[in-house]
Design a protein around this motif. Structure first.
Motif, PDB file in Angstrom:
ATOM      1  N   LEU A  63      -1.187  -4.445  -1.634  1.00  0.00           N
ATOM      2  CA  LEU A  63       0.323  -4.617  -1.694  1.00  0.00           C
ATOM      3  C   LEU A  63       0.853  -3.552  -2.285  1.00  0.00           C
ATOM      4  O   LEU A  63       0.678  -3.415  -3.445  1.00  0.00           O
ATOM      5  N   ASN A  64       1.516  -2.398  -1.516  1.00  0.00           N
ATOM      6  CA  ASN A  64       1.849  -1.174  -2.257  1.00  0.00           C
ATOM      7  C   ASN A  64       3.301  -1.510  -2.062  1.00  0.00           C
ATOM      8  O   ASN A  64       4.166  -1.322  -1.209  1.00  0.00           O
ATOM      9  N   ASP A  65       3.745  -1.150  -3.463  1.00  0.00           N
ATOM     10  CA  ASP A  65       5.038  -1.174  -3.804  1.00  0.00           C
ATOM     11  C   ASP A  65       5.812  -0.021  -3.892  1.00  0.00           C
ATOM     12  O   ASP A  65       5.600   0.667  -4.877  1.00  0.00           O
ATOM     13  N   ILE A  99       6.071  -2.265   0.702  1.00  0.00           N
ATOM     14  CA  ILE A  99       7.369  -2.963   0.142  1.00  0.00           C
ATOM     15  C   ILE A  99       8.139  -1.669   0.002  1.00  0.00           C
ATOM     16  O   ILE A  99       7.767  -0.572  -0.798  1.00  0.00           O
ATOM     17  N   THR A 100       9.222  -1.455   0.441  1.00  0.00           N
ATOM     18  CA  THR A 100      10.274  -0.388   0.289  1.00  0.00           C
ATOM     19  C   THR A 100      11.565  -0.839   0.539  1.00  0.00           C
ATOM     20  O   THR A 100      11.961  -2.044   1.010  1.00  0.00           O
ATOM     21  N   HIS A 101      12.630  -0.109   0.227  1.00  0.00           N
ATOM     22  CA  HIS A 101      13.919  -0.377   0.413  1.00  0.00           C
ATOM     23  C   HIS A 101      14.495   0.242   1.899  1.00  0.00           C
ATOM     24  O   HIS A 101      14.014   1.161   2.159  1.00  0.00           O
ATOM     25  N   GLN A 102      14.938  -0.526   2.645  1.00  0.00           N
ATOM     26  CA  GLN A 102      15.423  -0.255   3.920  1.00  0.00           C
ATOM     27  C   GLN A 102      16.149   0.888   4.188  1.00  0.00           C
ATOM     28  O   GLN A 102      15.793   1.678   4.982  1.00  0.00           O
ATOM     29  N   ASP A 103      16.790   1.405   3.262  1.00  0.00           N
ATOM     30  CA  ASP A 103      17.598   2.652   3.471  1.00  0.00           C
ATOM     31  C   ASP A 103      17.052   3.850   2.675  1.00  0.00           C
ATOM     32  O   ASP A 103      17.779   4.711   2.281  1.00  0.00           O
TER      33      ASP A 103
END
Length: 141
Positions: A63-65, A99-103
């Protein structure tokens, strides 16, 4: 109850933490929390470290945040494909939830990475951490 079996922090040459790696016995995956500006050197050092932790604990999921990253890491994509991917395959990595932010700049790089590794490792890009965890829980082998 969270029982952490493995916890490690990697630091820059100036002493700032750039990656936290955790494994707990309840989830049976490696959790990585990338922090700050990702230099190619830190990406390489951190990625090898979490693969080693994964292999040492006989796991096959990460799980790579990237939500705490500032800046881009797309300058490491060639390294990911040419160096990281063969090591990840040999270490037994099967599923990689990112996991990342869409923008964010990280979202685009993660999407490119997904295309680069898709024939070898199952990878999904998420903006919702709970969805990423659920996906990993559904794929325990």
């Amino acid at each position: 109850m969270l029982q952490i079996i493995h916890s490690e922090e990697l630091k820059t040459s100036t002493g700032k933490t750039f990656l936290k790696i955790k494994y707990n016995s309840n989830e049976n995956w490696i959790y990585t929390d990338w922090i700050g500006y990702p230099t190619p050197e830190n990406v390489a050092k951190g990625a090898i470290a979490y693969l080693e932790a994964m292999q040492a604990n006989n796991l096959n999921r990460v799980l790579n945040d990237n939500r705490n990253l500032v800046g881009r890491w797309d300058n490491a994509l060639d390294w990911v494909e040419q160096v990281w991917l063969p090591i990840a395959i040999k270490a037994g990595l099967k599923r990689f939830a990112h996991i990342t932010h869409q923008d964010s700049l990280s979202f685009k790089a993660a999407s490119i990475m997904q295309n680069l590794i898709r024939s070898h490792i199952e990878m999904r890009v998420f903006t919702d951490p709970e969805a990423a965890k659920l996906w990993l829980r559904e794929h325990t082998n």
